[in-house]
Write a protein that holds these residues in place. Structure first.
Motif, short mmCIF file in Angstrom:
data_model
loop_
_atom_site.label_atom_id
_atom_site.label_comp_id
_atom_site.label_asym_id
_atom_site.label_seq_id
_atom_site.Cartn_x
_atom_site.Cartn_y
_atom_site.Cartn_z
N LEU A 16 0.81 -1.09 0.21
CA LEU A 16 0.01 0.00 -0.08
C LEU A 16 0.80 1.18 0.03
N LEU A 17 1.90 1.39 0.77
CA LEU A 17 2.83 2.29 0.92
C LEU A 17 3.49 2.66 -0.44
N ASP A 18 3.77 1.61 -0.97
CA ASP A 18 4.35 1.90 -2.58
C ASP A 18 3.45 2.62 -3.49
N GLU A 19 2.12 2.48 -3.26
CA GLU A 19 1.02 3.12 -4.03
C GLU A 19 0.82 4.44 -3.67
N ARG A 20 0.48 4.73 -2.19
CA ARG A 20 0.10 5.80 -1.76
C ARG A 20 0.88 6.40 -0.72
N PRO A 21 0.87 7.59 -0.24
CA PRO A 21 1.35 8.12 0.89
C PRO A 21 0.76 7.72 2.27
N LEU A 22 1.39 7.63 3.10
CA LEU A 22 1.29 7.12 4.66
C LEU A 22 0.01 7.65 5.29
N ASN A 23 -0.26 9.16 5.03
CA ASN A 23 -1.41 9.65 5.47
C ASN A 23 -2.83 9.32 4.63
N LYS A 24 -2.43 8.55 3.66
CA LYS A 24 -3.82 8.12 2.81
C LYS A 24 -4.13 6.41 3.13
N ILE A 25 -3.41 5.93 3.96
CA ILE A 25 -3.49 4.57 4.19
C ILE A 25 -4.10 4.40 5.73
N SER A 26 -5.37 3.68 5.97
CA SER A 26 -5.98 3.50 7.31
C SER A 26 -5.81 1.94 7.54
N VAL A 27 -6.19 1.74 8.88
CA VAL A 27 -6.02 0.46 9.29
C VAL A 27 -6.79 -0.31 8.48
N LYS A 28 -8.03 0.17 8.00
CA LYS A 28 -9.11 -0.89 7.24
C LYS A 28 -8.40 -0.96 5.94
N ASP A 29 -7.76 -0.26 5.27
CA ASP A 29 -7.27 -0.53 4.06
C ASP A 29 -6.04 -1.87 4.39
N ILE A 30 -5.52 -1.40 5.29
CA ILE A 30 -4.25 -2.57 5.71
C ILE A 30 -4.91 -4.09 6.09
N VAL A 31 -5.97 -4.08 6.67
CA VAL A 31 -6.85 -5.39 6.96
C VAL A 31 -7.41 -5.77 5.60
N GLU A 32 -8.12 -5.10 4.98
CA GLU A 32 -8.76 -5.52 3.75
C GLU A 32 -7.84 -5.97 2.69
N ILE A 36 -7.42 -9.76 6.94
CA ILE A 36 -7.73 -10.10 8.34
C ILE A 36 -8.70 -9.25 8.80
N ASN A 37 -9.04 -9.36 10.20
CA ASN A 37 -9.75 -8.46 10.88
C ASN A 37 -9.20 -7.33 11.58
N ARG A 38 -9.95 -6.35 11.95
CA ARG A 38 -9.11 -5.30 12.74
C ARG A 38 -8.46 -5.60 13.87
N ASN A 39 -9.20 -6.73 14.76
CA ASN A 39 -8.82 -7.24 16.10
C ASN A 39 -7.24 -7.74 15.83
N THR A 40 -7.09 -8.72 14.62
CA THR A 40 -6.09 -9.13 14.50
C THR A 40 -4.71 -8.21 14.27
N PHE A 41 -5.10 -7.21 13.58
CA PHE A 41 -4.15 -6.03 13.35
C PHE A 41 -3.62 -5.52 14.70
N TYR A 42 -4.71 -5.02 15.64
CA TYR A 42 -4.48 -4.48 16.84
C TYR A 42 -3.79 -5.62 17.81
N TYR A 43 -3.72 -6.79 17.47
CA TYR A 43 -3.13 -7.90 18.56
C TYR A 43 -1.55 -7.82 18.03
N HIS A 44 -1.41 -7.42 17.00
CA HIS A 44 -0.04 -7.30 16.61
C HIS A 44 0.72 -6.02 16.65
N PHE A 45 -0.03 -4.96 16.50
CA PHE A 45 0.44 -3.32 16.12
C PHE A 45 -0.81 -2.60 16.86
#
Length: 187
Positions: A16-32, A36-45
């Motif tokens: 995602l970061l190769d495609e767009r700036p950091l401020n244009k990336i959300s946790v939702k974008d990453i989990v999609e 995975i689900n948001r809880n899994t993301f927040y388990y790790h970070f």
């Protein structure tokens, strides 16, 4: 499984970061992107800056592990910048974000490591007093970091990178000369 999930989150984020700036990336974008689900993301970070910190830290550690010996200043710069060249857009997005301090901290750590390995390689062949060794490491570390920061500030211009490598080539042998001058101070 947990380590694989963590790695998957990091890789998805980097894509995602190769495609767009950091401020244009959300946790939702990453989990999609990761599937995975948001809880899994927040388990790790705890958040995206924590994820950035983990990625930069892991890459810094990987660079240090993969370079147990360095024979020139040019090799120091190449070791410190290889990942940056491979992920230019992602690196510039991190560097030009509020997370710049995280990135600069690890850049300094990488520069210190590669310069120390280089200097200690010479020290194995030529004696040097401890104070001079530290002064040389500090000077070269700062020079290396300064070059990289200047290079990043100019969009990772190949011309600036080549110019610095040329200066390193022109100075070849000067580090040994510094060691020779220090040898007379050893008691």
């Amino acid at each position: 499984m947990s380590a694989l999930t963590r790695r998957s989150i990091m890789e998805s984020f980097m894509k995602l970061l190769d495609e767009r700036p950091l401020n244009k990336i959300s946790v939702k974008d990453i989990v999609e992107a990761c599937g995975i689900n948001r809880n899994t993301f927040y388990y790790h970070f705890s958040d995206i800056p924590d994820l950035v910190d983990a990625i930069v830290k892991d890459e810094a550690h990987r660079i240090m592990q993969s370079h147990p010996g360095i024979s020139s200043l040019e090799e120091c710069i190449e070791a410190a910048t290889k990942l940056m060249v491979d992920h230019k857009r992602a690196v510039l997005h991190i560097y030009n974000s509020p997370n710049r301090e995280i990135y600069e901290r690890y850049l300094l750590e990488i520069c210190e490591y590669v310069v120390t390995v280089f200097i200690d390689g010479i020290a194995a062949r030529k004696p040097i007093c401890a104070e001079d060794r530290l002064a040389i490491v500090d000077a070269y570390k700062c020079e290396c970091l300064g070059h990289i920061i200047n290079w990043l500030n100019h969009g990772m211009s190949p011309e600036l990178h080549e110019r610095f490598l040329r200066v390193c080539e022109l100075r070849r042998g000067m580090t040994e000369e510094l060691f020779d001058r220090s040898r007379s101070d050893i008691t």
